[in-house]
Design an enzyme around this catalytic site. Structure first.
Site, PDB file in Angstrom:
ATOM      1  N   ASP A  20      30.939  44.701  26.805  1.00 26.87           N
ATOM      2  CA  ASP A  20      31.265  45.660  27.992  1.00 26.87           C
ATOM      3  C   ASP A  20      29.808  46.080  28.579  1.00 26.87           C
ATOM      4  O   ASP A  20      29.142  46.258  27.794  1.00 26.87           O
ATOM      5  CB  ASP A  20      32.281  46.775  27.625  1.00 26.87           C
ATOM      6  CG  ASP A  20      33.649  46.267  27.279  1.00 26.87           C
ATOM      7  OD1 ASP A  20      34.103  45.425  27.812  1.00 26.87           O
ATOM      8  OD2 ASP A  20      34.355  46.818  26.344  1.00 26.87           O
ATOM      9  N   ASP A  48      37.289  48.846  24.220  1.00 25.30           N
ATOM     10  CA  ASP A  48      37.831  50.259  24.356  1.00 25.30           C
ATOM     11  C   ASP A  48      39.295  50.487  24.453  1.00 25.30           C
ATOM     12  O   ASP A  48      39.756  51.692  24.150  1.00 25.30           O
ATOM     13  CB  ASP A  48      36.678  50.992  24.908  1.00 25.30           C
ATOM     14  CG  ASP A  48      36.573  50.744  26.428  1.00 25.30           C
ATOM     15  OD1 ASP A  48      37.607  49.853  26.830  1.00 25.30           O
ATOM     16  OD2 ASP A  48      35.830  50.741  27.139  1.00 25.30           O
ATOM     17  N   ASP A 104      42.634  45.860  25.003  1.00 27.21           N
ATOM     18  CA  ASP A 104      41.796  45.120  24.374  1.00 27.21           C
ATOM     19  C   ASP A 104      41.977  44.645  23.022  1.00 27.21           C
ATOM     20  O   ASP A 104      41.301  43.761  22.412  1.00 27.21           O
ATOM     21  CB  ASP A 104      40.354  45.807  24.276  1.00 27.21           C
ATOM     22  CG  ASP A 104      39.564  45.841  25.652  1.00 27.21           C
ATOM     23  OD1 ASP A 104      39.779  44.913  26.331  1.00 27.21           O
ATOM     24  OD2 ASP A 104      38.985  46.831  25.740  1.00 27.21           O
TER      25      ASP A 104
END
Length: 637
Positions: free
Chosen positions: A70, A364, A368
């Protein structure tokens, strides 16, 4: 035992020797070393702010050749600050100050804008603080950083009180799929008037709900020319590395008035660029997955060294249109996935694994969890991660810092090397012991070692010196080495050569000492003591050379592994007790040796270490020549 019996030797003696050899040959210390080494690696990772939930994952990190990360909060600080504003009527404003506080100014054309003196700017600020769930108390943010940046902007203009002028009637929460948030409100003092909607989100999504635009308080129809102007401004802000947010308001979602754009800066984390450079240099590919626009994502990737000439960027929509096989063909060249949501992560992982990659994936959110489970190494964020995400992950980054992933990979490579060092020492010693007794028996020599001596050697092979190889400090240069192939055997051709070379030197040296002492054709306690001590000293020097497969003992430092030094010193002290302590002399059938004998054995047994160091030097020279030739070939091309 069978050969000895056929030669007419005592069957009980041969049985005892056979059992002792069987005990010595089985590497029962290996599972202990592997478990302890992995456990110590996990403990070291805790100090580096990473929690590893499964022991084997630490070693698997050494095989990782792709990291899907990310952007926000991992590669960047996730500390949003509004720096630019563009109104729907074409005004530009610069915003100063950092952090979640009121310190800073909003400036347009050299003038400080405060309060409601500029209607176009105040409308943007109003929408930003009303369509918002965050709060700032005592300069501390309670909520999302993006929303905190908008609250800080309203504080700088003295308009933070506007959010309390409205009563919220409905909310459309933000989601990674729709990429916008909206609230439906009524003015506190005009509750009999129609409701008003405020929206913020990605420009491409917000503009779809807009039919009008604000021009200094006038509401005008949104023309294609205006849309093109806003698109160009959004692209310009994004190319500067800013996260761009669009804002709008109106009576209902399908009839909103476009108010303008705000650009927020989210600076890269300290040290991330260096970590990215080190990982890419070692052969680890890094894919950035973000919900930001293409311009913003590529600008940040460029700044971090992730995006270079020949790299590609792919949107979440494009990922949806491709199947796994099609995505597998292009994914090696893709450095950035923009406008991507958690559901795209699973498809990206599958495409990478389809071409044989070992993938680490960060996440997070609740959505996910599936991707983290599917990845070879699932990495959850400790600060922003949900409980579901942390439960599904293999590793948790306490401070959401990308550098921790690099430290984990470094640790994984170090652990694998330590296990490899132990295997080299264990096998070379076991092969040497087996070969020594076998050759002596086949040549019809008396046994050079008795059963107790063989068991003592086994204690050294599996005991403190061997175990201490598992806690060798991680080589600082190890991160530069490419990830190993997960299918490769631990017993490589080079390692087998080193094992056999050490075994041959130990056997030849020990047999030489035994033959030298046996020249009178009468085996005595002195003969076996010399042979026994020779083998033990060979073991100590072999362990010393096994501390590294590539670097010399002087390079890694004689005392860099204090545990090893203590273990070797303890083993030598134990050997001296076996030789000189009368009660132990009776048990092991030994006798005292002179200083001259010990010096002779020390010089002879050091040969195994010297030859090993020479082999390492030759290998490094050969590798250096190969690198130079490959570099020159590349330059010629």
């Amino acid at each position: 035992m069978l050969v000895g019996c056929l030669q007419g030797k005592n069957i009980i003696d041969m049985f005892t020797i056979g059992v002792s050899l069987a005990v010595a040959a089985i590497p029962e210390g290996l599972p202990i070393v592997v478990t302890v080494t992995l456990a110590l690696g996990v403990m070291r990772m805790v100090k580096k702010r990473a929690i590893v939930k499964k022991l084997p994952i630490v070693e698997t990190l050494g095989c990782c050749n792709v990291i899907c990360s990310d952007k926000t909060g991992t590669l960047t600080k996730n500390e949003m600050t509004v720096t630019q504003i563009f109104t729907s009527d074409g005004q530009h404003a610069e915003v100063t100050g950092v952090g979640y506080n009121r310190f800073g100014d909003v400036m347009s054309n050299g003038d400080v804008i405060h309060g409601l003196c500029n209607l176009s700017l105040s409308k943007i600020v109003e929408a930003g603080c009303v369509c918002n769930d965050a709060e700032i108390r005592n300069n501390t943010l309670m909520g999302k950083p993006t929303e905190g940046a908008l609250i800080a902007l309203s504080m700088k203009m003295g308009l933070e009180g506007l959010r309390h002028d409205y009563i919220r009637r409905a909310e459309y929460p933000f989601s990674s799929e729709q990429k916008w948030m909206a609230v439906k409100c009524v003015h506190r003092k005009q509750q009999d008037k129609p409701e008003i909607c405020f929206m913020k989100g990605a420009y491409e999504q917000v503009i779809r709900y807009c039919t009008m635009y604000n021009s200094k308080g006038l509401i005008l129809p949104l023309t294609p020319q205006q849309r093109e102007l806003y698109h160009q401004e959004k692209a310009y802000m994004g190319s500067a590395g800013l996260r761009v947010l669009a804002l709008a308001s109106g009576p209902e979602l399908g009839q909103l008035t476009f108010l303008g754009l705000v650009g927020m800066i989210d600076p890269p984390r300290t040290g991330v660029k260096e970590a990215v450079s080190s990982l890419i240099g070692s052969g680890v590919a890094i894919k950035m997955i973000t919900g930001d626009s293409q311009e913003t994502a590529v600008a940040i990737a460029n700044r971090l060294g992730l995006y270079s000439k020949g790299s590609q960027s792919v949107s979440g929509e494009e990922v949806d249109t491709l199947d796994i096989q099609q995505l597998s063909h292009i994914v090696p060249k893709v450095a950035v996935f923009y406008r991507a949501s958690p559901r795209h992560k699973l498809k990206i992982i599958k495409s990478l694994q389809n071409i044989g990659s070992v993938v680490a994936m960060t996440g997070d959110g609740v959505n996910d969890a599936v991707a983290l489970k599917a990845a070879d190494i699932g990495v959850a964020m400790g600060q922003t991660g949900t409980d579901v995400c942390k439960e599904a992950a293999d590793m948790i980054l306490v401070e959401d810092d990308f550098q921790t992933i690099m430290s984990a990979i470094e640790e994984g490579k170090g652990i694998y090397n330590n296990i490899k060092n132990f295997v080299r020492f264990q096998l070379s010693t076991s092969i040497a012991a087996l070969t020594l007794i076998s050759l002596a028996t086949l040549m019809n020599f008396p046994n050079p070692l008795n059963a107790m001596q063989i068991l003592w050697i086994n204690i050294i092979m599996d005991g403190p010196p061997a175990q201490s190889l598992g806690v060798e400090p991680v080589d600082k240069d190890i991160i530069q080495k490419p990830p190993r192939n997960v299918k490769d055997s631990i017993l490589t051709k080079g390692l087998i050569v080193k094992i056999l070379m050490s075994s041959i030197i130990i056997v030849c040296g020990t047999l030489f000492v035994f033959w030298r002492e046996l020249r009178d054709n009468d085996i005595t306690p002195r003969d076996t003591t010399m042979t026994f001590t020779c083998f033990v000293f060979f073991d100590m020097f072999n362990a010393l050379s096994s501390r590294s497969q590539t670097k010399s003992v002087l390079e890694i430092g004689l005392c860099s592994n204090k545990t090893f030094c203590c273990a070797v010193l303890g083993s030598i002290m134990g050997q001296l007790l076996v030789i000189y302590f009368p009660p132990l002399q009776k048990v092991f059938q030994t006798e005292s040796l002179s200083i001259k004998d010990l010096l002779f054995l020390m010089v002879l047994t050091s040969s195994v270490c010297i030859v090993s160091e020479v082999l390492k030097k030759i290998e490094r020279c050969r590798d250096g020549i190969q690198k130079d030739s490959s570099s020159s070939s590349f330059l010629d091309v």
